[in-house]
Design a protein around this motif. Structure first.
Motif, PDB file in Angstrom:
ATOM      1  N   ASP A 276      -7.495  -2.576  32.228  1.00 50.87           N
ATOM      2  CA  ASP A 276      -8.807  -2.989  31.677  1.00 50.87           C
ATOM      3  C   ASP A 276      -9.425  -4.184  32.409  1.00 50.87           C
ATOM      4  O   ASP A 276     -10.824  -4.107  33.490  1.00 50.87           O
ATOM      5  CB  ASP A 276      -9.007  -2.602  30.749  1.00 50.87           C
ATOM      6  N   LEU A 277      -9.121  -4.590  32.134  1.00 52.82           N
ATOM      7  CA  LEU A 277      -9.519  -6.241  32.687  1.00 52.82           C
ATOM      8  C   LEU A 277      -9.168  -5.906  34.400  1.00 52.82           C
ATOM      9  O   LEU A 277      -9.774  -6.572  35.042  1.00 52.82           O
ATOM     10  CB  LEU A 277      -8.315  -7.416  32.422  1.00 52.82           C
ATOM     11  N   ARG A 278      -8.405  -5.400  35.606  1.00 53.48           N
ATOM     12  CA  ARG A 278      -8.177  -5.504  36.777  1.00 53.48           C
ATOM     13  C   ARG A 278      -9.516  -4.386  37.386  1.00 53.48           C
ATOM     14  O   ARG A 278      -9.827  -4.993  37.857  1.00 53.48           O
ATOM     15  CB  ARG A 278      -7.033  -4.959  37.674  1.00 53.48           C
ATOM     16  N   ARG A 279      -9.589  -3.206  36.319  1.00 50.53           N
ATOM     17  CA  ARG A 279     -11.040  -2.396  36.649  1.00 50.53           C
ATOM     18  C   ARG A 279     -12.072  -3.272  36.244  1.00 50.53           C
ATOM     19  O   ARG A 279     -13.350  -3.160  36.945  1.00 50.53           O
ATOM     20  CB  ARG A 279     -10.855  -0.693  35.615  1.00 50.53           C
ATOM     21  N   ALA A 280     -12.103  -4.099  35.104  1.00 53.66           N
ATOM     22  CA  ALA A 280     -13.779  -5.068  35.232  1.00 53.66           C
ATOM     23  C   ALA A 280     -13.490  -5.768  36.169  1.00 53.66           C
ATOM     24  O   ALA A 280     -14.674  -5.924  36.669  1.00 53.66           O
ATOM     25  CB  ALA A 280     -13.613  -5.678  33.673  1.00 53.66           C
ATOM     26  N   VAL A 281     -12.672  -6.890  36.844  1.00 52.42           N
ATOM     27  CA  VAL A 281     -13.050  -7.603  38.000  1.00 52.42           C
ATOM     28  C   VAL A 281     -12.924  -7.079  39.032  1.00 52.42           C
ATOM     29  O   VAL A 281     -14.380  -6.900  39.494  1.00 52.42           O
ATOM     30  CB  VAL A 281     -11.456  -8.211  38.292  1.00 52.42           C
ATOM     31  N   ALA A 282     -13.304  -4.955  39.074  1.00 55.10           N
ATOM     32  CA  ALA A 282     -13.307  -4.759  40.485  1.00 55.10           C
ATOM     33  C   ALA A 282     -14.647  -3.856  40.506  1.00 55.10           C
ATOM     34  O   ALA A 282     -15.798  -3.868  41.490  1.00 55.10           O
ATOM     35  CB  ALA A 282     -12.345  -3.714  40.748  1.00 55.10           C
ATOM     36  N   ALA A 283     -15.233  -3.588  38.996  1.00 56.54           N
ATOM     37  CA  ALA A 283     -16.356  -3.809  38.985  1.00 56.54           C
ATOM     38  C   ALA A 283     -17.806  -4.782  38.422  1.00 56.54           C
ATOM     39  O   ALA A 283     -18.534  -4.844  38.514  1.00 56.54           O
ATOM     40  CB  ALA A 283     -16.680  -3.386  37.659  1.00 56.54           C
ATOM     41  N   ARG A 284     -16.777  -5.684  39.023  1.00 53.01           N
ATOM     42  CA  ARG A 284     -17.955  -7.092  39.231  1.00 53.01           C
ATOM     43  C   ARG A 284     -18.226  -7.207  37.795  1.00 53.01           C
ATOM     44  O   ARG A 284     -20.206  -8.051  37.597  1.00 53.01           O
ATOM     45  CB  ARG A 284     -18.474  -7.270  40.388  1.00 53.01           C
ATOM     46  N   ALA A 285     -17.312  -7.207  36.847  1.00 56.62           N
ATOM     47  CA  ALA A 285     -18.538  -7.271  35.452  1.00 56.62           C
ATOM     48  C   ALA A 285     -17.868  -8.842  34.948  1.00 56.62           C
ATOM     49  O   ALA A 285     -17.538  -9.400  35.758  1.00 56.62           O
ATOM     50  CB  ALA A 285     -17.570  -6.392  34.287  1.00 56.62           C
ATOM     51  N   ALA A 286     -18.933  -9.072  34.302  1.00 59.72           N
ATOM     52  CA  ALA A 286     -19.026 -10.444  33.745  1.00 59.72           C
ATOM     53  C   ALA A 286     -17.526 -10.882  32.961  1.00 59.72           C
ATOM     54  O   ALA A 286     -17.200 -12.434  33.245  1.00 59.72           O
ATOM     55  CB  ALA A 286     -20.119 -10.986  33.587  1.00 59.72           C
ATOM     56  N   GLY A 287     -17.756  -9.999  31.908  1.00 57.82           N
ATOM     57  CA  GLY A 287     -16.414 -10.472  31.577  1.00 57.82           C
ATOM     58  C   GLY A 287     -15.745  -9.201  30.968  1.00 57.82           C
ATOM     59  O   GLY A 287     -16.389  -7.983  30.667  1.00 57.82           O
ATOM     60  N   LEU A 288     -14.968  -9.000  29.799  1.00 54.38           N
ATOM     61  CA  LEU A 288     -14.235  -8.268  28.783  1.00 54.38           C
ATOM     62  C   LEU A 288     -13.660  -9.261  27.996  1.00 54.38           C
ATOM     63  O   LEU A 288     -13.042 -10.747  27.770  1.00 54.38           O
ATOM     64  CB  LEU A 288     -12.905  -7.693  29.799  1.00 54.38           C
ATOM     65  N   VAL A 289     -13.910  -8.712  26.542  1.00 51.18           N
ATOM     66  CA  VAL A 289     -13.565  -9.272  25.240  1.00 51.18           C
ATOM     67  C   VAL A 289     -12.838  -8.455  24.626  1.00 51.18           C
ATOM     68  O   VAL A 289     -13.339  -6.958  24.653  1.00 51.18           O
ATOM     69  CB  VAL A 289     -15.253  -9.759  24.772  1.00 51.18           C
ATOM     70  N   LEU A 290     -12.120  -8.472  23.353  1.00 55.56           N
ATOM     71  CA  LEU A 290     -12.284  -7.461  22.271  1.00 55.56           C
ATOM     72  C   LEU A 290     -12.782  -7.500  21.146  1.00 55.56           C
ATOM     73  O   LEU A 290     -13.535  -8.356  21.037  1.00 55.56           O
ATOM     74  CB  LEU A 290     -10.306  -7.885  21.674  1.00 55.56           C
ATOM     75  N   LYS A 291     -12.793  -6.466  20.563  1.00 49.87           N
ATOM     76  CA  LYS A 291     -13.486  -5.722  19.157  1.00 49.87           C
ATOM     77  C   LYS A 291     -13.489  -6.731  18.250  1.00 49.87           C
ATOM     78  O   LYS A 291     -14.098  -7.462  17.534  1.00 49.87           O
ATOM     79  CB  LYS A 291     -14.166  -4.607  19.203  1.00 49.87           C
ATOM     80  N   ASP A 292     -12.364  -6.853  17.830  1.00 48.96           N
ATOM     81  CA  ASP A 292     -11.821  -8.402  16.866  1.00 48.96           C
ATOM     82  C   ASP A 292     -11.648  -9.735  17.138  1.00 48.96           C
ATOM     83  O   ASP A 292     -11.033 -10.857  16.363  1.00 48.96           O
ATOM     84  CB  ASP A 292      -9.859  -7.815  16.305  1.00 48.96           C
ATOM     85  N   THR A 293     -12.077  -9.993  18.559  1.00 50.11           N
ATOM     86  CA  THR A 293     -12.699 -11.230  18.510  1.00 50.11           C
ATOM     87  C   THR A 293     -13.941 -11.642  17.802  1.00 50.11           C
ATOM     88  O   THR A 293     -14.593 -11.272  16.914  1.00 50.11           O
ATOM     89  CB  THR A 293     -13.412 -11.574  20.119  1.00 50.11           C
ATOM     90  N   SER A 294     -13.447 -13.887  17.454  1.00 55.79           N
ATOM     91  CA  SER A 294     -14.532 -13.511  16.462  1.00 55.79           C
ATOM     92  C   SER A 294     -16.228 -13.835  16.536  1.00 55.79           C
ATOM     93  O   SER A 294     -16.243 -13.406  17.718  1.00 55.79           O
ATOM     94  CB  SER A 294     -14.275 -15.747  15.761  1.00 55.79           C
ATOM     95  N   PRO A 295     -17.166 -13.683  15.907  1.00 61.29           N
ATOM     96  CA  PRO A 295     -18.431 -13.715  15.955  1.00 61.29           C
ATOM     97  C   PRO A 295     -18.924 -15.267  16.458  1.00 61.29           C
ATOM     98  O   PRO A 295     -19.470 -14.817  17.839  1.00 61.29           O
ATOM     99  CB  PRO A 295     -19.203 -14.091  14.305  1.00 61.29           C
TER     100      PRO A 295
END
Length: 201
Positions: free
Chosen positions: A89-108
């Motif tokens: 997922d991270l590799r695909r996000a970088v290839a798509a030039r997304a600004a970021g990738l975060v997990l849903k269980d990250t803190s608010p």
């Protein structure tokens, strides 16, 4: 004020995120949608600064959407949310030039910080996902085998794959057999699942 387009399929989580952002002075949710088909037209209409999109959003390949958003609304930065640490997922996000990738269980607080950083032009990457990516094994599949398996994953038959890729049915079947051997799969469905979990598709 940072204008946010929120795209999340689960109504409860979508509502919770809207409530969270409403309590933050510099964040403004200009649209909250629940399906993939709504993302691009809503972004064109509302012109958000950041699009926060669920990786599992129905009706959408979010990595393709990140590319399309960058073309259609260049000022919009896309941050993807994932419910699990999936290799690739991270590799695909970088290839798509997304600004970021975060997990849903990250803190608010961390999620709010990630949106602010993305809006300011920074890349936002979950550290755990980075370690998963670094520890992933290299794909044993050739580019042609990935094409064959990708079509199979969309439900295409051997005959349809052969037609799409201008191959004989026998060649397609040989590719599928080699794929099974390479990834240690019992059948085509098993091979697709292994490849998806490994991030090769």
């Amino acid at each position: 004020m940072i204008r946010i387009l929120l795209a999340e399929g689960a109504p409860l989580l979508r509502g919770g995120l809207v409530a969270l952002f409403d309590d933050v002075k510099d964040l403004d949710v200009v649209a909250a949608v629940g399906t993939g088909e709504q993302v691009l037209p809503t972004a064109r209409r509302r012109r958000p600064d950041v699009a926060l999109i669920d990786v599992g959003l129905p009706g959408l390949d979010v990595f393709d959407a990140a590319r399309a958003l960058r073309e259609a609304v260049p000022e919009c930065r896309t941050v993807l949310m994932s419910g699990r640490r999936r290799t690739g997922d991270l590799r695909r996000a970088v290839a798509a030039r997304a600004a970021g990738l975060v997990l849903k269980d990250t803190s608010p607080g961390d999620l709010v910080d990630a949106i602010r950083r993305a809006a300011n032009g920074s890349r936002v990457i979950d550290a755990d996902m980075a370690f998963v990516e670094l520890g992933s094994m290299q794909s044993p599949l050739t580019e042609r085998e990935v094409e064959v398996l990708a079509l199979a994953s969309r439900g295409a038959s051997a005959a349809q794959i052969a037609e799409d890729l201008v191959l004989t049915i026998g060649t397609v079947r040989n590719h599928l057999s080699r794929i099974n051997r390479k990834v240690g799969a019992q059948n085509r469905i098993h091979a697709i699942r292994i490849a998806e979990e490994a991030g090769w598709l």
